[in-house]
Design an enzyme around this catalytic site. Structure first.
Site, PDB file in Angstrom:
ATOM      1  N   ASP A  10       2.993  -5.178  -2.515  1.00 30.55           N
ATOM      2  CA  ASP A  10       2.071  -4.373  -1.696  1.00 30.55           C
ATOM      3  C   ASP A  10       2.517  -2.910  -1.803  1.00 30.55           C
ATOM      4  O   ASP A  10       2.854  -2.253  -0.828  1.00 30.55           O
ATOM      5  CB  ASP A  10       2.016  -4.861  -0.252  1.00 30.55           C
ATOM      6  CG  ASP A  10       3.363  -4.876   0.441  1.00 30.55           C
ATOM      7  OD1 ASP A  10       4.403  -4.911  -0.254  1.00 30.55           O
ATOM      8  OD2 ASP A  10       3.401  -4.867   1.692  1.00 30.55           O
ATOM      9  N   ASP A  17       8.563  -0.315  -2.451  1.00 30.41           N
ATOM     10  CA  ASP A  17       7.967  -1.126  -3.512  1.00 30.41           C
ATOM     11  C   ASP A  17       7.792  -0.320  -4.797  1.00 30.41           C
ATOM     12  O   ASP A  17       8.037  -0.813  -5.899  1.00 30.41           O
ATOM     13  CB  ASP A  17       6.592  -1.649  -3.085  1.00 30.41           C
ATOM     14  CG  ASP A  17       6.647  -2.654  -1.959  1.00 30.41           C
ATOM     15  OD1 ASP A  17       7.108  -2.276  -0.869  1.00 30.41           O
ATOM     16  OD2 ASP A  17       6.219  -3.797  -2.155  1.00 30.41           O
ATOM     17  N   VAL A 131       7.410  -9.205  -3.675  1.00 35.68           N
ATOM     18  CA  VAL A 131       8.029  -8.361  -2.656  1.00 35.68           C
ATOM     19  C   VAL A 131       7.025  -7.917  -1.587  1.00 35.68           C
ATOM     20  O   VAL A 131       7.295  -6.982  -0.827  1.00 35.68           O
ATOM     21  CB  VAL A 131       8.711  -7.136  -3.303  1.00 35.68           C
ATOM     22  CG1 VAL A 131       9.823  -7.582  -4.236  1.00 35.68           C
ATOM     23  CG2 VAL A 131       7.709  -6.246  -4.047  1.00 35.68           C
ATOM     24  N   ASP A 257      13.454  -4.158  -1.758  1.00 27.47           N
ATOM     25  CA  ASP A 257      12.829  -4.871  -2.870  1.00 27.47           C
ATOM     26  C   ASP A 257      13.666  -4.802  -4.142  1.00 27.47           C
ATOM     27  O   ASP A 257      13.557  -5.675  -5.015  1.00 27.47           O
ATOM     28  CB  ASP A 257      11.435  -4.310  -3.130  1.00 27.47           C
ATOM     29  CG  ASP A 257      10.532  -4.444  -1.914  1.00 27.47           C
ATOM     30  OD1 ASP A 257      10.763  -5.361  -1.116  1.00 27.47           O
ATOM     31  OD2 ASP A 257       9.609  -3.629  -1.761  1.00 27.47           O
TER      32      ASP A 257
END
Length: 342
Positions: A10, A17, A131, A257
């Protein structure tokens, strides 16, 4: 040989991310077969733009980006999600995109179809690194259950295990955000019988993004000046935030992540335990909470619970050598050394 991965995320613009995606794209130990954006922190339209523009700016236009789901399977966004991070299914046009609109177009395949086709075409070779909320992965497994037998591993950033250290939630007292957004999807994936490694908040809280780490990434000696420029422009100003603790200058979030990617590259720097993990889908305060336990025939103190007898154990990571992970990360995004030489 580089590990083949699909990065399910996302993603936002230069959030954790996005920085993890840069790590994956630049690591000589990883081959990114595709990026599959999913809603979660952001509306899917925004996440898709972030992934496409990142590939342009880092010189990886050949990596396919496949649109995933724009909402969870069941969970409706409400006032509480709006107040924190849950901006899924807004469907608002993106008018002010900081790095400029991408020219690159998304792959026409849906994320779940892409995941299934890629795994089945290369049985035993593809690792799914997820993630964000697990909606894309769950639907791929529902549509093509045979993926569970052919995926090399599913490495997940999600959940918070209360029985292990640092196991409190970050969206409710006991629930972690990714699992809370789509607990039904998380339950499907964890019940799929796939080989799974889960990196919950317990291990992610061992990470941090410090000013010292930032300065190493923007070093003029970096082999990837385009990456250094991104960090300078979008991460550097965050260290000037007056609310940042000057005694310990770190960003408010860790490099959560990145730990999943580090695990794929170098699993020996992580500490894990085999546990059953059940995700609650009951409405209320328990929604999205991940309960970890060691299976037993009867209740036995802290160790064994006779729950979900058909649920298999998975690999749950709860600690790591963060300094080693940081070295892998810096080496990858600066190109100063191959990660497997550190």
């Amino acid at each position: 040989m580089a590990a083949k991965i699909i990065f399910d995320t996302d993603i936002g613009w230069m959030n954790d991310d996005c920085m993890a995606a840069i790590f994956a794209l630049k690591s000589p130990d990883l081959e990114v077969l595709g990026i599959t954006p999913v809603m979660g922190n952001f509306d899917l339209n925004y996440s898709l733009l972030c992934a496409l523009r990142l590939l342009e700016l880092t010189g990886h236009e050949d990596v396919p980006v496949c649109r995933g789901f724009d909402r969870p399977l069941i969970h409706e966004r409400g006032a509480y999600a709006d107040k924190v991070w849950g901006k899924w299914a807004l469907h608002e046009p993106v008018k002010d995109f900081p790095p400029g609109m991408p020219r690159l177009q998304a792959d026409p395949r849906h994320a779940s179809l892409f995941i299934a086709e890629t795994v089945l075409a290369q049985p035993g070779e593809v690792t799914l690194v997820a993630v964000g909320p697990l909606t894309n992965v769950a639907m791929a497994l529902r549509l093509y259950p045979e993926i569970a037998r052919h995926v090399k591993e599913i490495v997940i950033m999600g959940g918070a295990i209360g029985r292990l250290p640092r196991g409190k939630g970050n969206i409710t007292p006991a629930a972690e955000f990714n699992f809370w957004v789509d607990p039904e999807a998380a339950r499907i994936v964890l019940h799929s019988g796939s080989p799974i490694t889960l990196l919950p908040l317990n291990v992610c809280r061992r990470s941090h993004f410090s000013r010292a780490l930032y300065l190493r990434i923007i070093d003029p000696a970096s082999a990837y000046p385009e990456v250094a420029a991104l960090y300078k422009q979008y991460i550097g100003p965050r260290f000037d935030d007056p609310e940042l603790d000057r005694r310990e200058p770190v960003l408010f979030y860790g490099v959560f992540d990145h730990a999943c990617l580090g695990y794929v590259i170098c699993p020996e720097i992580f500490t894990s335990v085999r546990m059953c993990v059940q995700v609650s889908v009951q409405p209320g305060l328990d929604y999205g909470v991940s309960h970890g336990y060691v299976k037993g025939d009867y209740v036995s103190g802290e160790d064994a619970l006779p729950l979900e007898s058909d649920l298999g154990a998975i690999n749950v990571v709860y600690d790591m050598d963060f300094d080693h992970l940081a070295e892998l990360y810096v080496a990858a995004v600066t190109g100063r050394a191959a990660a497997n030489e550190l």
